[in-house]
Design a protein around this motif. Structure first.
Motif, mmCIF file in Angstrom:
data_model
loop_
_atom_site.group_PDB
_atom_site.id
_atom_site.type_symbol
_atom_site.label_atom_id
_atom_site.label_comp_id
_atom_site.label_asym_id
_atom_site.label_seq_id
_atom_site.Cartn_x
_atom_site.Cartn_y
_atom_site.Cartn_z
ATOM 1 N N ARG A 15 -10.584 35.178 116.925
ATOM 2 C CA ARG A 15 -10.585 36.238 117.939
ATOM 3 C C ARG A 15 -11.722 37.234 117.658
ATOM 4 N N HIS A 24 -12.452 26.808 125.651
ATOM 5 C CA HIS A 24 -11.088 26.290 125.681
ATOM 6 C C HIS A 24 -11.116 24.773 125.538
ATOM 7 N N ASN A 30 -10.320 27.222 121.549
ATOM 8 C CA ASN A 30 -9.009 27.779 121.871
ATOM 9 C C ASN A 30 -8.104 26.670 122.388
ATOM 10 N N SER A 83 -5.281 30.312 124.035
ATOM 11 C CA SER A 83 -5.112 31.290 122.951
ATOM 12 C C SER A 83 -6.013 30.976 121.771
#
Length: 202
Positions: free
Chosen positions: A150, A167, A139, A143
């Protein structure tokens, strides 16, 4: 040993773009440790195409039979049989000095504490100027980079709440804490990345 070869379609799909990066990333390397060799497909593909280095496979013991089956089917002179590497125990091979480490699709499978341990081990054992290449989805800015990522993250967490797409910023910060600096961030097919870190020269 069974003649059955474990198979990952993802390995087949991503091996060529990964190799294109490793050919330059590991150009000055001589001994690569692959953490989490999985089915064994990456090792048998990369080793003969990177003939200047030794490719050492590793994984949990229950995956060794499949890895060795691939080695028997597609042998290479510079490909080494797997040893047991269990991040839960913090194993690292005695006597072997690796100047490069590669891992694919591990950070989102194992728990975050094991990701931390992997980076700690690499930071501790990789020599100055060594390279660490890590492949997988990440990510950015908190996001997901795609709807497919996702959905993939949701399926991972349903199977194991400790897993999930990590992340990018957390990975870079973790690497920095182990004297590993981000050198390159390569876009890969299917919304994956290949991050290359270098051990800081002291």
């Amino acid at each position: 040993m069974s003649n059955h070869l474990p198979f990952s379609q993802a390995c087949e799909n991503n091996r060529e773009p990964i190799l294109a990066v490793l050919q330059s990333t590991f150009a000055q390397s001589s001994h690569v440790l692959e953490i989490g060799s999985g089915t064994g497909q990456h090792g048998v593909y990369f080793a003969p195409r990177l003939p200047h280095l030794v490719w050492q496979t590793s994984d949990l013991a229950h995956n060794h039979a499949g890895i060795l089956a691939w080695h028997a089917a597609q042998p290479a002179a510079n490909l080494r049989a797997p040893f047991v590497l269990d991040l839960n125990r913090g194993d690292w091979p005695d006597g072997d000095h690796f100047d490069a480490v590669f891992t694919s699709n591990t950070a989102h499978i194992v728990s975050w504490p094991l990701v931390q341990r992997m980076f700690a081990l690499v930071g501790q054992h990789l020599p100055d100027g060594g390279r660490f290449a890590i492949y997988g989805p990440f990510n950015y800015g908190g996001s997901f980079t795609s709807e497919s990522n996702r959905a993939f993250d949701a399926s991972l967490r349903q199977r194991d709440p400790r897993s999930g797409i990590r992340h990018f910023e957390d990975i870079v910060a973790l690497a920095r804490s182990q004297s590993l600096s981000l050198l390159q961030d390569h876009a890969m097919p299917a919304n994956n990345r290949l991050l290359v870190f270098g051990k800081a020269l002291t």
